[in-house]
Design an enzyme around this catalytic site. Structure first.
Site, PDB file in Angstrom:
ATOM      1  N   TYR A 164       0.835  -1.207   0.000  1.00  0.00           N
ATOM      2  CA  TYR A 164       0.000   0.000   0.000  1.00  0.00           C
ATOM      3  C   TYR A 164       0.871   1.258   0.000  1.00  0.00           C
ATOM      4  O   TYR A 164       0.621   2.205  -0.757  1.00  0.00           O
ATOM      5  CB  TYR A 164      -0.892  -0.038   1.242  1.00  0.00           C
ATOM      6  N   LYS A 168       0.922   4.126  -2.891  1.00  0.00           N
ATOM      7  CA  LYS A 168       0.490   5.480  -2.569  1.00  0.00           C
ATOM      8  C   LYS A 168       1.561   6.529  -2.820  1.00  0.00           C
ATOM      9  O   LYS A 168       1.266   7.628  -3.294  1.00  0.00           O
ATOM     10  CB  LYS A 168       0.005   5.537  -1.116  1.00  0.00           C
TER      11      LYS A 168
END
Length: 303
Positions: A164, A168
């Site tokens: 993640y 991001k």
């Protein structure tokens, strides 16, 4: 919010808008006069399954309030379908809010390829596909606003979120480059790193704090960044709980060695404290500013 923030005749695509942050964004854009394409595949927070009802409910909310909206149930990895849907229904695209996301949290040594790949496909490839499909239309009309959803997990790291965090922070790299390429066509590109109480963060945030981190406390920034009133580009903004702050890179002034004579690992060790000293730190805005100290060092030793 100022009356200058209006979206008369503007079309906004919000991905992952069936709940949480995306829903709040879509509702607020519609409240300010935008025609909204509410995209949501309707899958789980881990990227499994599909359900059309999520997007349909948000569209019903917007319409019940007197707004204009259409539902779209495509995956963001089929971004061209989403953009074409907006063109078919509304005839144009002006703003793209890349909000869709999933979580596959595991420590790195327990993670398998499917956890890594699916997070990448939804967050990075999905945002790329939607934005890439919209880009020619934004260029042709010499107007566009694009918002990417980054995360503090990418900026600062977070235990169990290597996939993640990678995705991001990668989106912010995309933000910076598209801001440079889009500026001449009046396409402004920014990123947010939001903290909101949504189904993706439920259980990760203490309940008493979760209740106060309403998604609606993130959306005013997103709507502003999507408006003509906003002239910011390449920005990264942390936002949540009614607070907004702009984040920028900081770099020490560093140490310059003689490029002709060279230097050794022992030289690096001897100067390590100075290399890591942020007194009088620089804040480069672009590649040219980032090379400033390096070029100054070359010029110093070339005399």
């Amino acid at each position: 919010m100022s009356q200058s923030v209006q979206f008369q005749d503007k079309v906004v695509i919000v991905t992952g808008a069936g709940g949480g942050l995306g829903r709040a964004h879509a509702l607020l854009f519609a409240r300010h006069g935008a025609r909204v394409l509410v995209n949501d595949l309707g899958g789980s927070t881990q990227g499994e399954g599909a359900n059309a009802s999520a997007a349909d409910r948000v569209v019903a909310e917007i319409r019940d309030a007197g707004g204009i909206a259409e539902a779209n149930h495509d995956s963001v990895t089929d971004g061209e379908k989403i953009v074409q849907n907006a063109l078919d229904v509304f005839g144009r695209v002006d703003v793209v809010v890349n909000n869709a996301g999933i979580l596959r949290d595991k420590t790195f040594h327990k993670m398998d390829d499917s956890d890594w790949d699916l997070v990448y496909r939804v967050h990075v490839e999905g945002a790329y596909k939607v934005t890439r499909a919209a880009w020619p239309h934004l260029r042709e009309q010499s107007y566009g606003r694009v918002i990417f959803t980054a995360s503090t997990s990418g900026i600062y790291g977070n235990f169990g979120q290597s996939n993640y965090g990678m995705a991001k922070l990668g989106l912010y790299g995309l933000t910076r480059t598209l801001a440079l390429e889009g500026r001449k066509n009046n396409i402004l590109v920014n990123a947010i790193a939001p903290t909101g109480g949504t189904r993706m963060t439920e259980g990760l945030i203490p309940p008493q704090v979760f209740e106060r981190l309403k998604p609606e406390l993130v959306s005013p920034l997103v709507v502003y960044l999507g408006s003509e009133a906003c002239q910011e580009t390449a920005g990264l903004f942390e936002v949540g709980g009614g607070w907004i702050g702009k984040t920028r890179w900081e770099r020490s002034l560093g140490v310059g060695f003689d490029p002709e004579a060279g230097f050794s690992p022992d030289d690096v060790a001897a100067h390590w404290q100075q290399i890591c000293d942020f007194e009088g730190a620089a804040h480069p805005k672009d590649n040219i500013e980032a090379l400033k100290e390096m070029m100054a060092n070359l010029q110093k030793f070339s005399l």
